[in-house]
Design an enzyme around this catalytic site. Structure first.
Site, PDB file in Angstrom:
ATOM      1  N   SER A  30      62.764   7.360 -35.960  1.00 63.70           N
ATOM      2  CA  SER A  30      62.147   8.652 -36.275  1.00 63.70           C
ATOM      3  C   SER A  30      63.064   9.815 -35.906  1.00 63.70           C
ATOM      4  CB  SER A  30      60.790   8.801 -35.574  1.00 63.70           C
ATOM      5  OG  SER A  30      60.021   9.826 -36.153  1.00 63.70           O
ATOM      6  N   TYR A  54      56.094  -5.105 -40.648  1.00 62.87           N
ATOM      7  CA  TYR A  54      56.156  -4.091 -41.692  1.00 62.87           C
ATOM      8  C   TYR A  54      55.506  -4.620 -42.975  1.00 62.87           C
ATOM      9  CZ  TYR A  54      59.434  -1.400 -38.808  1.00 62.87           C
ATOM     10  OH  TYR A  54      60.018  -0.679 -37.800  1.00 62.87           O
ATOM     11  N   LEU A  61      59.140  16.292 -39.465  1.00 59.00           N
ATOM     12  CA  LEU A  61      59.055  17.612 -38.840  1.00 59.00           C
ATOM     13  C   LEU A  61      60.399  18.339 -38.900  1.00 59.00           C
ATOM     14  CD1 LEU A  61      56.790  19.205 -37.319  1.00 59.00           C
ATOM     15  CD2 LEU A  61      57.894  18.488 -35.198  1.00 59.00           C
TER      16      LEU A  61
END
Length: 326
Positions: free
Chosen positions: A215, A53, A221
């Site tokens: 996620s 990361y 979304l």
């Protein structure tokens, strides 16, 4: 904050996991510190990161930020169940031809030492394989992890992005060695990504692994702003997928209005209702986003709402079995 066992480890972790992927590339150090402090104040003790990361030449930046936060003291390190990952290339010139993704004994040893150094700690509670490496034998893999456990540098081993059969093979090989093996599987899982219900979740639950969904909002979304064109939000980058799922997202937004709860909290609460799930990973970019996600732990969805969600977002075999009876 509610707590659950991390698979068969017996270690208790908060029902939400603080994901730190945005720390460094998107969220600056000052804001990252504020979010981590707020997490501890809220009772969240489970932090997830990865050696890569920061990405590319900045790989390791996120771990470095967390390490500097630990060094402020105040019991920060002692209060955190720390999880990081190994697999990706670290753009380290000293690795020479071994600077590539994988799980060789060499990579595990060197990259573990790098993570410990950046995190400014002498141990990691949960060390996760970021992906499967089928070019390395389980004898080599489990040998490297057993050595790290014996040294006290890691407490438990987890996997990420493993197939159901990978989990089964890993546990069989570990059992043959008299080793605990995996205690958790980190996997992409959400209302719009229910494929893990076919094999990954049943395998994990049967073999005693905790499932840590990444996620959980499917890249925004399932967020409250998905159907709004807000500059700087993730909705702008999801335009094609939003159109693909528009009818579902509109039905989801309508359900959200009926319940008086934002879509993101409903999506997280749906995951938390699944007995196979230990803790979804939230990846806040701001303190405001973090504070908003806390509501999901207290949100209880009744059977009629769960059925509506199954109708809007059917699973890979249709609606999920009642009460998630895998």
């Amino acid at each position: 904050m509610k707590y659950a066992s991390l698979g068969k480890s017996g270690m208790k972790v908060s029902r939400l996991c603080l994901g730190t992927m945005n720390f460094g590339p998107i969220t600056d150090e000052k804001e990252a510190f504020r979010i981590m402090d707020a997490a501890l104040d809220a009772g969240i003790n489970f932090f997830d990161t990865a050696n890569v990361y920061g990405w590319g030449e900045n790989s390791g930046l996120t771990e470095t930020i967390i390490g500097r936060w630990f060094q402020q003291g105040g019991g920060r390190r002692e209060k955190v169940v720390l999880a990081t990952k190994v697999y990706g290339a670290m753009s380290d010139k000293l690795d020479g031809p071994n600077d590539e993704g994988g799980l060789s004994s060499y990579i595990i040893r060197r990259h573990l030492e790098g993570s410990l150094r950046r995190l400014q700690t002498d141990h990691i509670e949960l060390y996760q394989m970021h992906h499967i490496d089928r070019n390395v034998s389980w004898d080599e893999l489990w040998g490297a992890f057993e050595h790290a456990v014996a040294q006290g540098k890691i407490g438990y081993v987890g996997s990420s992005n493993f197939a159901g059969w990978d989990i089964a093979v890993a546990q069989m090989e570990a059992k043959n060695r008299g080793f605990l093996g995996l205690v958790s599987e980190q996997h992409k899982y959400s209302l719009t990504c229910r494929l893990p219900e076919l094999e990954v979740l049943p395998a994990s639950q049967s073999l005693g692994l905790g499932v840590i969904p990444w996620s959980p909002l499917d890249g925004g979304l399932l967020g409250r702003n998905a159907l709004m064109k807000i500059e700087g939000s993730r909705s702008g980058g999801n335009a094609e997928r939003i159109e693909q799922h528009r009818s579902q997202l509109e039905a989801f937004a309508e359900l959200s209005r009926e319940l008086g709860e934002p879509q993101d909290n409903i999506a997280l609460a749906w995951l938390l209702a699944n007995p196979a799930v230990t803790a979804p990973i939230i990846g806040p970019r701001t303190l405001e986003q973090f504070e908003s996600a806390l509501r999901s732990v207290e949100l209880s969805l009744d059977e009629s709402v769960m059925q509506r969600l199954d109708e809007i977002f059917p699973g890979p075999g249709g609606a999920a079995p009642k009460a998630y009876a895998w």
